[in-house]
Motif scaffolding. Structure first.
Motif: not given
Length: 600
Positions: A307-329
């Motif tokens: 369960q902590p691994a799944l929570r870490l997955m959600d946080v990491t996935g959200f941060m990765a998508a947001l970071t890459i999007l800001i980089c693209g902008i």
């Protein structure tokens, strides 16, 4: 007294009516009456739920007789991440005189273990399914937790469902007729097959492009697609049904590993696609640092509880998508090529990832969009990125073609230069083979070649070839007195004088030592030839100033031969001219003897 008694009776009646209404309302709200005219029911409005912080059996649950809570909306059955065991209770009644066959279907496929208890009048049934249950142990081999339910005529059953899941618990479930279930299953399988076919095709296509072009951007995209596909396959239950059902409880961990691996590869892909090292070095370093975090998160996903691994997955996935999007902008502001389509594609993926994560956390309600948002967003994102990569492929192809054309032109230029050098070298070698090194006139070989061609032309047009043989007189004393260098200088000057008197198509040669030959074509007038001889005599007898400053004079004996017919050759002409040249020398010697003997 009668009024008081009447008042008490009214109050008691109202109280009994209220108790009866409450008693009747609670079961009625949790009971579903089926009909053969309807093929699908949502069980949410007829379901009660209860949380247990410890595992219980059905008998233990019935002995405890907890207070179940009635669900009013679908969101009431979306519990997000919770370690509690959740129990659901629903009553289903068949009021008809016919037997009915139904399918109980849990919408959310990512549930580890679902145990369904069917309580009948004389016996109970227990059925098991879920993503962590091996395929052969499931009630029905399906990607979701589904259970068959048979209802006898007039039968009422109570369903108890015990749900255990390390991930988000979204527990909406439905009752479908067998026909409706299999029709829905065919539709879902079609769209899922299309979706995963797209992912597989894009991944393999870009992998082949990588092997063909050796461009890492295609490899990173393939690896990103691979991680994402593994995670989505597992999340949708297809992977556990077809490939890795033996993973058991670790099925949920595979989802986390797949998504975090995809996030890691996403940073590689963004750096390569946007060429951040070239255009935005700071963002390149930031993405590199974030990738280190992703790698650490990937290790933590393997080591942490599920369960902590799944929570870490959600946080990491959200941060990765947001970071890459800001980089693209930011890359758009820097006018990086293809940044616009990258941002558009990644925005769609980010929306899907956000919906997926927020629904898992229980913030967003559960519906079709939130359940399948990441699949919808990722499909659109990967198609757009594939178009962008196709444009990149065409660009690389054009660059490669231009480079090949430039290389070909360079090779052609080099080949032309080489051919010219070879021609010049060949010409130089031919000159060395046919020219005298000292005077630059034809040597014997060069004279032979020219004479053969001249004689052939003479035979063809019927005009003679004249040959002058010149032998220098009083040359040896110059060599003896002033040295060989002075002698060579005299020979060179004589050669220049002979060339100066010759016509453009006449041939001059040094036959050997101090002997020279002048080959003349197209002149058969003896008067003209004698005039040429006189001019040669006069030119050669002119004083020559040596490099040391001394003036020297030489004389020349000239013999003339003229071709007469078809059997003439150079050898005959030379012999005849040589004889006449010696005749001239002999006559000069006789004149000199008579001159000196006549002196007193």
């Amino acid at each position: 007294m009668h009024a008081c008694l009447l008042h008490r009776q009214v109050c008691l009646g109202l109280l009994l009516l209220l108790l009866g209404w409450i008693a009747c309302w609670q079961p009625a709200a949790a009971s579903l009456t089926t009909s053969v005219d309807q093929s699908r029911y949502s069980l949410t409005d007829h379901t009660q739920f209860w949380h247990s912080d410890a595992p219980l059996t059905l008998n233990e649950l019935l002995e405890r007789d907890p207070s179940f809570i009635q669900a009013q909306h679908k969101s009431d059955l979306n519990f997000g991440y919770t370690s509690d065991e959740v129990w659901l209770r629903t009553q289903v009644e068949n009021p008809t005189a016919r037997s009915q066959r139904w399918i109980v279907e849990f919408e959310y496929p990512f549930l580890d273990r679902v145990t369904l208890y069917v309580m009948r009048e004389h016996y109970n049934e227990q059925k098991v399914s879920g993503s962590a249950v091996p395929k052969e142990q499931r009630e029905l081999a399906h990607r979701q937790a589904v259970f068959p339910l048979s209802l006898a005529p007039g039968e009422t059953v109570t369903l108890y469902a015990r749900v255990n899941a390390a991930g988000s618990k979204m527990l909406n479930y439905n009752l479908l007729s067998e026909q409706a279930f299999y029709q829905q299953n065919d539709r879902h399988n079609f769209w899922l097959a299309t979706y995963f076919g797209i992912l597989l095709g894009l991944g393999l296509y870009n992998l082949l492009l990588f092997f063909g072009l050796k461009e890492r951007v295609f490899l990173y995209y393939s690896l990103f697609t691979l991680g994402f596909t593994v995670a989505i396959l597992t999340f949708n239950g297809i992977g556990t049904l077809m490939f890795w059902s033996a993973l058991g409880e670790n099925t949920s961990r595979l989802v986390a590993i797949g998504f975090i691996f995809a996030s890691t590869m996403g940073t590689f892909f963004a750096q390569s696609f946007l060429e951040t090292e070239k255009f935005t070095p700071r963002w390149h370093r930031l993405l590199s640092y974030f990738r280190v975090y992703c790698l650490l998160a990937l290790v933590a996903t393997v080591l942490l509880p599920i369960q902590p691994a799944l929570r870490l997955m959600d946080v990491t996935g959200f941060m990765a998508a947001l970071t890459i999007l800001i980089c693209g902008i930011y890359c758009i502001t820097q006018r990086v090529p293809s940044a616009r389509i990258f941002v558009l594609a990644w925005s769609l993926f980010l929306v899907g990832a956000c919906v997926f994560a927020l629904r898992n956390l229980g913030i967003l309600p559960a519906n079709f969009i939130t359940l399948h948002g990441i699949q919808i967003g990722s499909a659109m994102e990967m198609l757009l990125l594939s178009f962008a990569l196709a444009a990149r492929f065409n660009k690389l192809k054009r660059q490669k073609e231009r480079a090949q054309n430039e290389m070909l032109m360079t090779l052609k230029r080099q080949e032309a230069v080489l051919e010219q050098k070879v021609a010049d070298r060949t010409k130089a070698l031919e000159r060395l083979a046919t020219r005298d090194m000292l005077t630059g006139l034809l040597n014997r070989k060069g004279l032979t070649d020219c004479a053969e061609k001249a004689l052939q032309r003479a035979q063809h047009i019927g005009q003679p070839v004249a040959l002058f043989m010149l032998d220098l007189d009083r040359f040896k004393p110059i060599n003896d007195q002033y040295g060989h260098e002075a002698g060579d200088f005299v020979l060179q000057q004589v050669a220049r004088r002979i060339e100066h008197l010759a016509r453009a198509h006449d041939r001059c040669a040094r036959f050997g030592g101090d002997e020279f030959i002048l080959l003349i074509e197209g002149v058969d007038d003896v008067t003209v030839l004698n005039d040429i001889r006189q001019r040669l005599n006069a030119a050669i007898r002119e004083p020559i100033k040596l490099p040391c400053g001394e003036l020297v004079s030489i004389d020349v004996s000239i013999g003339l031969s003229i071709s007469q017919g078809d059997h003439d050759c150079l050898k005959n002409l030379v012999c005849e001219a040589d004889e006449k040249m010696y005749d001239v020398k002999a006559s000069r010697a006789d004149r000199a003897i008579r001159y000196y003997s006549a002196k007193p």
